[in-house]
Design a protein around this motif. Structure first.
Motif, PDB file in Angstrom:
ATOM      1  N   ARG A   1       0.477  -0.890  -0.321  1.00  0.00           N
ATOM      2  CA  ARG A   1      -0.249   0.094   0.524  1.00  0.00           C
ATOM      3  C   ARG A   1       0.887   1.093   0.161  1.00  0.00           C
ATOM      4  N   GLU A   2       2.033   1.246   0.732  1.00  0.00           N
ATOM      5  CA  GLU A   2       2.557   2.702   0.891  1.00  0.00           C
ATOM      6  C   GLU A   2       3.490   2.526  -0.423  1.00  0.00           C
ATOM      7  N   ALA A   3       3.645   1.684  -1.177  1.00  0.00           N
ATOM      8  CA  ALA A   3       4.854   1.236  -2.227  1.00  0.00           C
ATOM      9  C   ALA A   3       3.787   2.286  -3.222  1.00  0.00           C
ATOM     10  N   VAL A   4       2.480   1.716  -3.508  1.00  0.00           N
ATOM     11  CA  VAL A   4       1.519   1.547  -4.282  1.00  0.00           C
ATOM     12  C   VAL A   4       1.427   3.243  -4.515  1.00  0.00           C
ATOM     13  N   ASP A   5       1.534   3.737  -3.275  1.00  0.00           N
ATOM     14  CA  ASP A   5       1.261   5.621  -2.626  1.00  0.00           C
ATOM     15  C   ASP A   5       2.312   5.886  -3.612  1.00  0.00           C
ATOM     16  N   ALA A   6       3.820   5.676  -2.727  1.00  0.00           N
ATOM     17  CA  ALA A   6       4.880   6.257  -3.113  1.00  0.00           C
ATOM     18  C   ALA A   6       4.986   6.627  -4.214  1.00  0.00           C
ATOM     19  N   ALA A   7       4.850   5.082  -5.695  1.00  0.00           N
ATOM     20  CA  ALA A   7       4.644   5.106  -6.460  1.00  0.00           C
ATOM     21  C   ALA A   7       3.983   6.560  -7.360  1.00  0.00           C
ATOM     22  N   GLU A   8       2.911   6.009  -7.219  1.00  0.00           N
ATOM     23  CA  GLU A   8       1.691   7.253  -7.502  1.00  0.00           C
ATOM     24  C   GLU A   8       2.496   8.816  -7.335  1.00  0.00           C
ATOM     25  N   ARG A   9       2.996   9.228  -6.375  1.00  0.00           N
ATOM     26  CA  ARG A   9       3.498  10.034  -6.276  1.00  0.00           C
ATOM     27  C   ARG A   9       4.457  10.289  -6.775  1.00  0.00           C
ATOM     28  N   TYR A  10       5.244   9.696  -6.504  1.00  0.00           N
ATOM     29  CA  TYR A  10       7.010   9.313  -7.801  1.00  0.00           C
ATOM     30  C   TYR A  10       6.540  10.307  -9.082  1.00  0.00           C
ATOM     31  N   LEU A  11       5.372   9.276  -9.803  1.00  0.00           N
ATOM     32  CA  LEU A  11       5.503   9.576 -10.938  1.00  0.00           C
ATOM     33  C   LEU A  11       4.813  10.547 -11.273  1.00  0.00           C
ATOM     34  N   ARG A  12       3.734  11.504 -10.732  1.00  0.00           N
ATOM     35  CA  ARG A  12       3.424  12.643 -10.881  1.00  0.00           C
ATOM     36  C   ARG A  12       3.737  14.187 -10.463  1.00  0.00           C
ATOM     37  N   THR A  13       4.619  13.759  -9.529  1.00  0.00           N
ATOM     38  CA  THR A  13       5.371  15.289  -9.384  1.00  0.00           C
ATOM     39  C   THR A  13       7.272  14.853  -9.929  1.00  0.00           C
ATOM     40  N   SER A  14       7.375  16.219 -10.084  1.00  0.00           N
ATOM     41  CA  SER A  14       9.008  16.647 -10.130  1.00  0.00           C
ATOM     42  C   SER A  14      10.230  15.701  -9.268  1.00  0.00           C
ATOM     43  N   LEU A  15      12.077  15.207 -10.390  1.00  0.00           N
ATOM     44  CA  LEU A  15      12.214  14.278  -9.160  1.00  0.00           C
ATOM     45  C   LEU A  15      12.509  15.168  -7.658  1.00  0.00           C
ATOM     46  N   VAL A  16      12.349  16.506  -8.243  1.00  0.00           N
ATOM     47  CA  VAL A  16      13.238  17.032  -6.868  1.00  0.00           C
ATOM     48  C   VAL A  16      11.850  17.588  -5.935  1.00  0.00           C
ATOM     49  N   THR A  17      10.977  17.897  -6.553  1.00  0.00           N
ATOM     50  CA  THR A  17       9.538  17.794  -5.823  1.00  0.00           C
ATOM     51  C   THR A  17      10.118  16.055  -4.712  1.00  0.00           C
ATOM     52  N   TYR A  18       9.897  15.171  -5.309  1.00  0.00           N
ATOM     53  CA  TYR A  18       9.371  13.853  -5.139  1.00  0.00           C
ATOM     54  C   TYR A  18      10.698  13.295  -3.070  1.00  0.00           C
ATOM     55  N   VAL A  19      12.208  13.559  -4.095  1.00  0.00           N
ATOM     56  CA  VAL A  19      13.314  13.435  -3.306  1.00  0.00           C
ATOM     57  C   VAL A  19      12.710  14.488  -2.419  1.00  0.00           C
ATOM     58  N   ARG A  20      12.389  15.755  -2.381  1.00  0.00           N
ATOM     59  CA  ARG A  20      11.871  16.518  -0.720  1.00  0.00           C
ATOM     60  C   ARG A  20      11.175  16.736  -0.517  1.00  0.00           C
ATOM     61  N   ASP A  21      10.345  15.720  -0.745  1.00  0.00           N
ATOM     62  CA  ASP A  21       9.489  14.962  -0.028  1.00  0.00           C
ATOM     63  C   ASP A  21       9.394  13.962   1.225  1.00  0.00           C
ATOM     64  N   GLN A  22      10.344  13.371   0.470  1.00  0.00           N
ATOM     65  CA  GLN A  22      11.159  11.518   1.706  1.00  0.00           C
ATOM     66  C   GLN A  22      12.096  12.417   2.557  1.00  0.00           C
ATOM     67  N   GLY A  23      12.436  14.040   2.364  1.00  0.00           N
ATOM     68  CA  GLY A  23      13.267  14.303   3.006  1.00  0.00           C
ATOM     69  C   GLY A  23      14.825  14.304   3.344  1.00  0.00           C
ATOM     70  N   GLY A  24      14.760  13.575   1.726  1.00  0.00           N
ATOM     71  CA  GLY A  24      16.418  13.328   1.134  1.00  0.00           C
ATOM     72  C   GLY A  24      16.466  14.900   1.052  1.00  0.00           C
TER      73      GLY A  24
END
Length: 97
Positions: free
Chosen positions: A53-76
């Motif tokens: 469930r977490e992986a699906v949510d993360a995959a959907e978020r990753y596909l709809r955002t830019s790389l920089v936004t995704y990394v920032r949201d993940q705390g990296g």
């Protein structure tokens, strides 16, 4: 932080969703359930999550955002562009003296 190719994430997410529909249509079929669980596990590995469930949510978020936004949201910290030099100093005159 290493991230998978978006095309691969999209392909695995489509595979997971397809097997999810098949599994919901025939939940008693052990082979279908096993394949569905395998597709969830693959997403977990790709996205670095512990449950499907977490992986699906993360995959959907990753596909709809830019790389920089995704990394920032993940705390990296995104390290895009610019390279870090790991060699000797660029001023070679001081090294020869």
């Amino acid at each position: 932080m290493l991230l998978p190719a978006k095309a691969e994430v999209a392909r695995q997410l489509r595979r997971y969703r397809a097997w999810e529909r098949v599994m919901l249509a025939s939940p008693e079929d052990r082979e279908v359930r096993s394949t569905f669980e395998d597709s969830g596990y693959t997403l977990c590995v790709l996205m670095g999550k512990r449950c499907a469930r977490e992986a699906v949510d993360a995959a959907e978020r990753y596909l709809r955002t830019s790389l920089v936004t995704y990394v920032r949201d993940q705390g990296g910290r995104a390290r895009l562009g610019g390279t870090v030099r790991q060699g000797p100093p660029t001023d070679r005159r001081s090294a020869r003296q």
